[in-house]
Write an enzyme that holds these catalytic residues in place. Structure first.
Site, PDB file in Angstrom:
ATOM      1  N   GLU A  42      24.491  26.979  56.163  1.00 30.03           N
ATOM      2  CA  GLU A  42      24.953  26.697  57.523  1.00 30.03           C
ATOM      3  C   GLU A  42      23.782  26.585  58.500  1.00 30.03           C
ATOM      4  O   GLU A  42      23.733  25.673  59.339  1.00 30.03           O
ATOM      5  CB  GLU A  42      25.901  27.799  58.030  1.00 30.03           C
ATOM      6  CG  GLU A  42      27.139  27.988  57.187  1.00 30.03           C
ATOM      7  CD  GLU A  42      26.989  29.087  56.148  1.00 30.03           C
ATOM      8  OE1 GLU A  42      25.990  29.077  55.379  1.00 30.03           O
ATOM      9  OE2 GLU A  42      27.864  29.952  56.069  1.00 30.03           O
ATOM     10  N   CYS A 102      28.876  34.144  56.820  1.00 26.33           N
ATOM     11  CA  CYS A 102      28.559  35.556  57.040  1.00 26.33           C
ATOM     12  C   CYS A 102      28.404  35.800  58.542  1.00 26.33           C
ATOM     13  O   CYS A 102      28.538  34.873  59.345  1.00 26.33           O
ATOM     14  CB  CYS A 102      27.261  35.910  56.311  1.00 26.33           C
ATOM     15  SG  CYS A 102      25.786  35.133  57.034  1.00 26.33           S
TER      16      CYS A 102
END
Length: 149
Positions: A55, A83
């Protein structure tokens, strides 16, 4: 490119990460027209970088492409639930929409353990769609971790 097509491409990136010994996670950033403006895969092992999550790599590439850190109107497509670090980056970059495949019961911050991106105390909350190509995303992760046990 629609979210399912983008997820299929993200899975190719995830497989590339696995080939380099990293957890197979891939990500794409699409602009408002569905054009890919950022690609990423996990690079933690390759680059010895704790922030080398798919990401983050994709968001950085998209910001360079746009010439600014605000990714308003963009969609982040990623094979695994982000996360806490990545969820914070998603909120901070003002991504409009998050699409992910597999849930992460051990570290997920978009509903599994925490729900950072939908926290009402934050000034930005992206739309979330989960479970896109979940079986394919999960199978790739299972394949990787089976080889590490």
């Amino acid at each position: 490119m629609n979210p399912t097509e983008a997820m299929a491409e993200a899975l190719v990136l995830a497989r590339d990460a696995m080939g380099e010994g990293d957890v197979p996670v891939g990500a794409l950033v699409l602009d408002a027209d569905g054009v890919v403006i950022g690609r990423g895969r996990n690079t933690r092992e390759r680059d010895a970088d704790p922030t080398g999550h798919a990401e983050i790599v994709a968001l950085r590439a998209a910001a360079v492409h746009r010439g600014q850190w605000r990714l308003e109107g963009c969609t982040l497509v990623v094979t695994l639930e982000p996360c806490t670090m990545c969820a914070g980056a998603i909120v901070g970059s003002r991504v409009a929409r998050l699409v992910f495949g597999a849930f992460d019961d051990k570290a997920g911050a978009v509903g599994s353990l925490w729900d950072v991106v939908r926290d009402r105390r934050l000034n930005h909350r992206p739309e979330v769609e989960s479970g896109v190509l979940v079986d394919e995303s999960t199978a790739l992760l299972q394949e990787f971790f089976a080889g590490h046990r």
